[in-house]
Motif scaffolding. Sequence first.
Motif, PDB file in Angstrom:
ATOM      1  N   ASP A  25      40.389 -59.513 -12.397  1.00 24.05           N
ATOM      2  CA  ASP A  25      42.029 -58.758 -12.597  1.00 24.05           C
ATOM      3  C   ASP A  25      42.949 -59.165 -12.054  1.00 24.05           C
ATOM      4  N   GLY A  26      42.476 -59.977 -10.814  1.00 26.38           N
ATOM      5  CA  GLY A  26      43.414 -60.332  -9.987  1.00 26.38           C
ATOM      6  C   GLY A  26      44.727 -61.103 -10.040  1.00 26.38           C
ATOM      7  N   TYR A  27      45.586 -61.599  -9.744  1.00 28.24           N
ATOM      8  CA  TYR A  27      47.008 -62.026 -10.386  1.00 28.24           C
ATOM      9  C   TYR A  27      47.997 -62.536 -10.017  1.00 28.24           C
ATOM     10  N   PHE A  28      48.853 -63.947  -9.922  1.00 28.97           N
ATOM     11  CA  PHE A  28      49.585 -64.113  -8.788  1.00 28.97           C
ATOM     12  C   PHE A  28      50.934 -63.396  -9.416  1.00 28.97           C
ATOM     13  N   SER A  29      51.557 -63.111  -8.585  1.00 28.85           N
ATOM     14  CA  SER A  29      53.663 -62.548  -9.325  1.00 28.85           C
ATOM     15  C   SER A  29      53.807 -63.887  -8.762  1.00 28.85           C
ATOM     16  N   ASN A  30      55.145 -64.138  -9.341  1.00 27.81           N
ATOM     17  CA  ASN A  30      56.102 -64.863  -8.932  1.00 27.81           C
ATOM     18  C   ASN A  30      57.272 -64.596 -10.015  1.00 27.81           C
ATOM     19  N   GLN A  31      58.347 -63.234  -9.217  1.00 24.74           N
ATOM     20  CA  GLN A  31      59.069 -62.889  -9.598  1.00 24.74           C
ATOM     21  C   GLN A  31      60.401 -63.446  -9.618  1.00 24.74           C
ATOM     22  N   ASN A  32      60.380 -64.130  -8.823  1.00 23.95           N
ATOM     23  CA  ASN A  32      62.466 -64.572  -9.010  1.00 23.95           C
ATOM     24  C   ASN A  32      61.840 -65.949  -9.450  1.00 23.95           C
ATOM     25  N   LYS A  33      60.596 -66.452  -9.619  1.00 21.10           N
ATOM     26  CA  LYS A  33      60.378 -68.496 -10.359  1.00 21.10           C
ATOM     27  C   LYS A  33      60.715 -69.211  -9.464  1.00 21.10           C
ATOM     28  N   CYS A  34      60.252 -68.926  -8.438  1.00 17.83           N
ATOM     29  CA  CYS A  34      60.929 -69.399  -7.317  1.00 17.83           C
ATOM     30  C   CYS A  34      59.075 -70.208  -6.719  1.00 17.83           C
ATOM     31  N   LYS A  35      58.882 -71.487  -7.375  1.00 19.32           N
ATOM     32  CA  LYS A  35      58.019 -72.596  -7.107  1.00 19.32           C
ATOM     33  C   LYS A  35      57.363 -72.743  -5.650  1.00 19.32           C
ATOM     34  N   TYR A  36      58.004 -72.673  -4.591  1.00 18.77           N
ATOM     35  CA  TYR A  36      58.057 -72.578  -3.373  1.00 18.77           C
ATOM     36  C   TYR A  36      56.763 -71.949  -2.785  1.00 18.77           C
ATOM     37  N   SER A  37      56.763 -70.118  -3.004  1.00 16.85           N
ATOM     38  CA  SER A  37      55.294 -68.592  -2.846  1.00 16.85           C
ATOM     39  C   SER A  37      55.446 -67.882  -3.707  1.00 16.85           C
ATOM     40  N   SER A  38      53.969 -67.414  -3.691  1.00 14.58           N
ATOM     41  CA  SER A  38      53.813 -66.108  -4.747  1.00 14.58           C
ATOM     42  C   SER A  38      52.729 -65.451  -3.931  1.00 14.58           C
ATOM     43  N   GLN A  39      52.975 -64.111  -5.085  1.00 11.57           N
ATOM     44  CA  GLN A  39      52.103 -62.790  -4.104  1.00 11.57           C
ATOM     45  C   GLN A  39      50.911 -62.803  -5.244  1.00 11.57           C
ATOM     46  N   PHE A  40      50.397 -62.084  -4.351  1.00  7.27           N
ATOM     47  CA  PHE A  40      49.091 -61.824  -5.221  1.00  7.27           C
ATOM     48  C   PHE A  40      48.500 -60.224  -4.993  1.00  7.27           C
ATOM     49  N   ILE A  41      47.938 -59.776  -6.328  1.00  4.31           N
ATOM     50  CA  ILE A  41      47.779 -58.732  -6.066  1.00  4.31           C
ATOM     51  C   ILE A  41      46.690 -59.009  -7.132  1.00  4.31           C
ATOM     52  N   VAL A  42      45.919 -57.098  -6.940  1.00  4.14           N
ATOM     53  CA  VAL A  42      44.468 -56.763  -7.245  1.00  4.14           C
ATOM     54  C   VAL A  42      45.154 -55.516  -7.844  1.00  4.14           C
ATOM     55  N   THR A  43      44.286 -55.612  -9.036  1.00  6.47           N
ATOM     56  CA  THR A  43      44.149 -53.342  -9.285  1.00  6.47           C
ATOM     57  C   THR A  43      43.281 -52.945  -9.827  1.00  6.47           C
ATOM     58  N   ASN A  44      42.540 -51.395  -9.585  1.00 11.45           N
ATOM     59  CA  ASN A  44      41.731 -51.393  -9.817  1.00 11.45           C
ATOM     60  C   ASN A  44      41.775 -49.844  -9.643  1.00 11.45           C
ATOM     61  N   VAL A  45      41.043 -48.740 -10.096  1.00  6.15           N
ATOM     62  CA  VAL A  45      40.669 -47.543 -11.299  1.00  6.15           C
ATOM     63  C   VAL A  45      39.868 -46.937  -9.766  1.00  6.15           C
ATOM     64  N   ASN A  46      39.436 -47.814  -8.856  1.00 10.89           N
ATOM     65  CA  ASN A  46      39.400 -46.672  -7.709  1.00 10.89           C
ATOM     66  C   ASN A  46      39.343 -47.073  -5.944  1.00 10.89           C
ATOM     67  N   PRO A  47      39.727 -46.631  -5.332  1.00 11.73           N
ATOM     68  CA  PRO A  47      40.890 -46.607  -4.945  1.00 11.73           C
ATOM     69  C   PRO A  47      39.984 -46.607  -2.993  1.00 11.73           C
ATOM     70  N   SER A  48      39.037 -46.519  -3.141  1.00 10.82           N
ATOM     71  CA  SER A  48      37.973 -46.526  -1.900  1.00 10.82           C
ATOM     72  C   SER A  48      37.645 -48.763  -1.921  1.00 10.82           C
ATOM     73  N   TYR A  49      37.749 -48.923  -3.403  1.00  8.65           N
ATOM     74  CA  TYR A  49      36.987 -50.283  -3.626  1.00  8.65           C
ATOM     75  C   TYR A  49      38.969 -51.238  -3.092  1.00  8.65           C
ATOM     76  N   ILE A  50      40.034 -50.872  -3.701  1.00  4.94           N
ATOM     77  CA  ILE A  50      41.534 -50.959  -2.839  1.00  4.94           C
ATOM     78  C   ILE A  50      41.015 -51.298  -1.570  1.00  4.94           C
ATOM     79  N   TYR A  51      40.609 -49.668  -1.146  1.00  6.75           N
ATOM     80  CA  TYR A  51      40.545 -49.905   0.677  1.00  6.75           C
ATOM     81  C   TYR A  51      39.795 -50.891   1.432  1.00  6.75           C
ATOM     82  N   ALA A  52      38.401 -50.813   1.179  1.00  2.73           N
ATOM     83  CA  ALA A  52      37.545 -52.242   1.400  1.00  2.73           C
ATOM     84  C   ALA A  52      38.110 -53.650   1.220  1.00  2.73           C
ATOM     85  N   LEU A  53      39.612 -53.608   0.097  1.00  4.70           N
ATOM     86  CA  LEU A  53      39.780 -55.305   0.213  1.00  4.70           C
ATOM     87  C   LEU A  53      40.865 -55.518   0.893  1.00  4.70           C
ATOM     88  N   SER A  54      41.912 -54.335   0.849  1.00  2.00           N
ATOM     89  CA  SER A  54      41.993 -53.864   2.272  1.00  2.00           C
ATOM     90  C   SER A  54      42.003 -54.558   3.625  1.00  2.00           C
TER      91      SER A  54
END
Length: 209
Positions: A25-54
């Motif tokens: 479920d990880g993905y890249f987001s480039n909301q402003n369509k700039c080809k030079y940079s991107s944001q990585f986003i990961v979502t999960n229903v389990n907060p402990s897992y997200i904090y471990a990834l953090s």
Amino acid sequence: MRELFKELNLSGEFIEHMIGLLLGDGYFSNQNKCKYSSQFIVTNVNPSYIYALSKLFTEEGIDHIVKIKEKKGSFPGSKMSSSIYTKFYVTFAEFERKWYETRSDGTHFKVVPADLKLTPISLLQWYIGDGYLVNLKGEPQRVQFCTERYTDDEIVFLRDCFLRDFDLDIQIDWSRRRLRIPKRKLNDFFEILPECPSDFKSELGYKWA
């Protein structure tokens, strides 16, 4: 404020984690369509897992924020979810070009890179995100990976990666478009898969046989 053109020197181990997250479920987001940079986003229903990834992202020197939803979504069956949002990095734009293609109508969609190589670390993150263990009366029956978003060729390629990289001959459930590790192969699969990390074992330990 976004930081454009900032480089990251990602470790090989972190890239393995990222590959597994992207297969799920990880993905890249480039909301402003700039080809030079991107944001990585990961979502999960389990907060402990997200904090471990953090923690993992912090150790890698990746600036990010964690967002915890306080309520469920509006559609039936939706759950509360937690997410990591990184800052925008030029390094992620390079990975985005590898993992995404654009259709003639401008739609941006994820693809499986032709040079994909699975490792136990990438398998762990993919399994946490999109894999599950099927039990019958408390007895493990099979493991399945949700791959319905991929094309037929990509599903076959992912199946073949298990054989090439792990010497594990698995199946495809074409009725549901999912990869399947049958009961007779479960011991082999769990020997390859790392143990459930202790940081979120209470939430996700049920995925392990």
